[in-house]
Write an enzyme that holds these catalytic residues in place. Structure first.
Site, mmCIF file in Angstrom:
data_model
loop_
_atom_site.group_PDB
_atom_site.id
_atom_site.type_symbol
_atom_site.label_atom_id
_atom_site.label_comp_id
_atom_site.label_asym_id
_atom_site.label_seq_id
_atom_site.Cartn_x
_atom_site.Cartn_y
_atom_site.Cartn_z
ATOM 1 N N SER A 109 0.857 -1.186 0.000
ATOM 2 C CA SER A 109 0.000 0.000 0.000
ATOM 3 C C SER A 109 0.893 1.235 0.000
ATOM 4 C CB SER A 109 -0.884 0.012 1.250
ATOM 5 O OG SER A 109 -1.700 -1.134 1.302
ATOM 6 N N CYS A 149 -7.544 -1.240 6.993
ATOM 7 C CA CYS A 149 -6.354 -1.757 6.308
ATOM 8 C C CYS A 149 -5.533 -2.561 7.308
ATOM 9 C CB CYS A 149 -5.506 -0.618 5.744
ATOM 10 S SG CYS A 149 -4.036 -1.209 4.841
ATOM 11 N N ASP A 193 -8.540 -2.691 2.537
ATOM 12 C CA ASP A 193 -7.276 -3.014 1.875
ATOM 13 C C ASP A 193 -6.565 -3.952 2.847
ATOM 14 O OD1 ASP A 193 -4.895 -3.175 0.554
ATOM 15 O OD2 ASP A 193 -4.370 -1.058 0.727
ATOM 16 N N TRP A 231 -4.878 -8.048 3.957
ATOM 17 C CA TRP A 231 -4.093 -9.188 3.507
ATOM 18 C C TRP A 231 -4.063 -10.230 4.609
ATOM 19 C CZ3 TRP A 231 -2.197 -4.265 4.419
ATOM 20 C CH2 TRP A 231 -1.426 -4.098 5.578
#
Length: 695
Positions: A453, A647, A692, A694
């Site tokens: 990012s 995020c 966003d 992961w």
């Protein structure tokens, strides 16, 4: 002097032409075609001289099975290649692997019954298709889909197509395996005949590989029955031919030593820069943002001036890594290639549809260092395929057991996070010199760029792109001295050490070829490209936003707040900007601690920062708890149509934040828990809630 008659002239001219042709061969004609010669400027369009008609391609190459893939990180492409190889070796199918972006889809209504289409599709982000599958997905699921025969959905235009599908997803995301589910439904709606149930692999649960293996066996059984196939003993058939080039050395100009394409090889790199063609960007700033010695977090800035690379706040930047020298040496050594590491090799597809995954001629060392994911996870299927090349019977039996016994494999390989070279080392002390290098190229995934990012604002830093990256290290319990190192973050740490004057950087005992092929990255450069994201600030800066980003999840929010601070300084009206940030201790890993005060001065009361420290006291505090404590403020902003952003870690944090937001809404508004969850889902659908994340 005797006169030359007509015949003499013809013979003389022919001799002159032949002599000229001989001496110009390889310069003006007879030049071997280099598939990596282009700059990949038209990477998403038709390749010159290649058909975009998949049926024409299949007929030309004598294929009866095509395995399409939609892949973002290379995993789906790897599974597609494995399916194609297995179909060929076990059932005699004439298979080919096809990138979805390389072909058109309007003529799929002419797909004949005696051929099979397989789809291996990864779901990216929030239920989105991967970059190379966007056009296919939009076409096949479109309301007005139309094929070459003129038929729409009601005419069942794909009634002759037989297909199977496998999806790659992550259950920590809201839209788990959305792509394969939607494509599967669309194909059936259009009349296609599904041979076997669609499979779904779950990366979030760590069961992707076993999900794939469990799906493919019944799929092959059903396919064999419906297509009248007979299974045979699977024998390794190389996809690539490897030729050692005694006529070349690593110093030969046309030998690739890690360059991604011919323009880079010749030193004439040019854009557009993209996922096929990186820009070699100088690192203009690198610094440590943790204040402890046993952990690292890097702030890095890449200068993209003059590259025509552009980004928007919230986008991602891809860093192209190289493998650590220690792991390159291990891989070469176990295969008995250490003394031949700099031998030049040519790699050629033995099938017209086979695509060599890197440019050649190259060297063993360059292929392994720059192009092969040698530190990646190992599959049982791959281990089983190497049993035939074991140095002795005991090793052969052990490899066969690892390939067959799921629990034994988990104990000995998966739970130890071993890479393939480590597996071979542990199975046998002898060198595995009989393993064909071709099987390694086929079975080890291509080394993929890693996405980060962007932690800067394009409004503030138009030509400088920042990232914030924690250097990864996994200590495996009971597996000392096996410590798994992050491939890219340790590479970046080495570059940071080099930039700060360390002559021989070796983060965590690892060394890297940080000057790149032929020293082309000297002066601290790294290959990068930009990937655009839907994770964006509201177009109206007066709209309020709420951000949740613990740890390095704060990266894009630094860019968001940096941008809003600049807008406020420019006199624009900026809406309420709230950040929930968490880390272990403020004295150890409070990222950008001093910057938040600076942004507060620019934004005034518009900016509020709420912190959660998990190890500051005996009572662990996390961002979701702070969210609960500020329920009234968060609800008020949501009712003002604030965008809500998350995020960071998908498996735990993001899930818990989503659940907590539902609780906040239901408690403050006096609604049921179910209604609160419905509102959060509605926010996701309308893009008011963005992630966003992961795993």
């Amino acid at each position: 002097m005797a006169q030359l008659d007509t015949l003499d002239l013809i013979v003389l001219v022919a001799l002159l032409i032949g002599t000229a042709a001989y001496f110009t061969k390889g310069t003006y004609w007879g030049v071997p075609k280099d598939p990596y010669a282009a700059s990949f400027a038209n990477a998403n369009g038709a390749k010159a001289g290649k058909t975009r008609n998949i049926l024409e391609k299949m007929d030309e190459s004598g294929k009866n099975t095509v395995v399409f893939y939609g892949s973002q990180t290379g995993t789906a492409e790897d599974y597609a290649s494995r399916l194609a190889k297995e179909g060929s070796s076990r059932f005699g199918l004439k298979t080919m692997v096809a990138d979805l972006e390389d072909y058109d889809y309007e003529n799929l209504d002419t797909f004949p019954e005696d051929k099979v289409a397989m789809f291996v599709l990864a779901t990216y982000g929030e239920g989105e298709p991967t970059d190379n599958a966007v056009d296919f997905f939009e076409f096949i699921t479109g309301d007005d889909v139309s094929f070459s025969g003129g038929g729409g959905a009601d005419e069942k235009p794909l009634s002759n197509m037989r297909f199977v599908a496998f999806g790659l997803g992550n259950n920590t995301y809201e839209h788990y395996n959305a792509l394969v589910r939607k494509v599967n439904a669309a194909l059936v709606k259009l009349g296609a005949q599904r041979i076997s149930a669609a499979g779904e692999g779950d990366d979030g649960a760590g069961t992707m590989e076993e999900d794939f293996l469990a799906w493919k066996e019944p799929m092959w059984t059903e396919l064999a029955e419906k297509m009248n196939l007979e299974e045979r003993e699977a024998v390794y058939e190389p996809v690539f031919g490897i030729t050692e080039r005694e006529d070349m050395s690593p110093d030969t100009n046309e030998v690739y030593l890690g360059e991604p394409n011919k323009n880079h090889l010749e030193g004439t790199s040019k854009g557009p820069y993209n996922s096929h063609n990186p820009y070699i960007a100088p690192i203009v700033e690198s610094r440590e943002v943790f204040t402890v010695k046993d952990r690292n977090c890097l702030h890095m800035e890449f200068d993209v001036s003059g590259s025509n690379l552009t980004y928007q706040t919230g986008d991602h930047i891809a860093v192209w890594p190289t493998n650590a020298g220690k792991e390159v040496d291990r891989f070469l050594d176990i295969l008995g290639l250490l003394d031949r590491r700099h031998t030049v090799i040519s790699v050629k597809g033995l099938d017209p549809t086979a695509r060599v995954p890197f440019p050649t001629p190259t060297t063993y060392d360059a292929a392994i260092r720059y192009h092969m994911e040698i530190c990646g996870p190992v599959s049982r299927q791959f281990v089983a395929s190497l049993a035939a090349f074991a140095p002795d019977e005991a090793s052969k039996a052990e490899m066969a057991r690892l390939g067959e016994d799921k629990e034994y494999f988990r104990e000995k390989v998966s739970n130890q996070y071993l890479n393939i070279a480590q597996v071979l080392e542990r199975v046998s002390e002898s060198k595995w010199t009989s393993v064909p290098f071709s099987i390694m190229i086929e079975s080890v995934q291509k080394l993929q760029p890693r996405y980060y990012s962007i932690s800067s604002s394009s409004l503030v830093q138009k030509t400088k792109i920042s990232i914030t990256a924690v250097v990864e290290e996994i200590r495996v319990p009971g597996s000392e001295p096996n410590i798994v190192k992050g491939v890219t973050t340790n590479y970046l740490l080495a570059l940071k050490q080099k930039q700060h004057g360390e002559p021989n950087p070796d983060p965590h005992g690892l060394t890297y070829a940080i000057t790149g092929p032929r020293n082309k990255y000297d002066g601290c450069h790294v290959p990068v490209h930009v990937r655009h994201s839907n994770f964006k600030l509201p177009s109206d800066p007066s709209k309020p936003i709420v951000m949740v980003g613990p740890g390095s999840g704060v990266a894009p929010f630094r860019g968001f707040i940096q941008e809003r601070a600049a807008q406020a300084k420019a006199g624009e009206k900026v809406g309420k900007t709230v950040l929930f940030y968490g880390c272990r201790k403020p004295s150890e890993d409070f990222l950008y601690k001093d910057e938040w005060d600076m942004y507060k001065q620019a934004l005034g009361d518009s900016f509020e920062l709420f912190t959660a420290f998990s190890r500051e006291t005996d009572q662990k505090v996390y961002v979701q708890q702070r969210l609960s404590e500020q329920a009234a403020l968060v609800n008020e902003l949501l009712q003002q149509k604030a965008n809500f952003y998350v995020c960071g870690d998908a498996s735990n944090m993001a899930r818990e934040v989503s659940a907590m937001l539902g609780q906040v809404i239901s408690s403050v508004r006096g609604l049921s828990a179910e209604k609160g969850e419905e509102i959060v889902k509605s926010m996701r659908s309308s893009n008011q809630y963005q992630e966003d994340v992961w795993s």
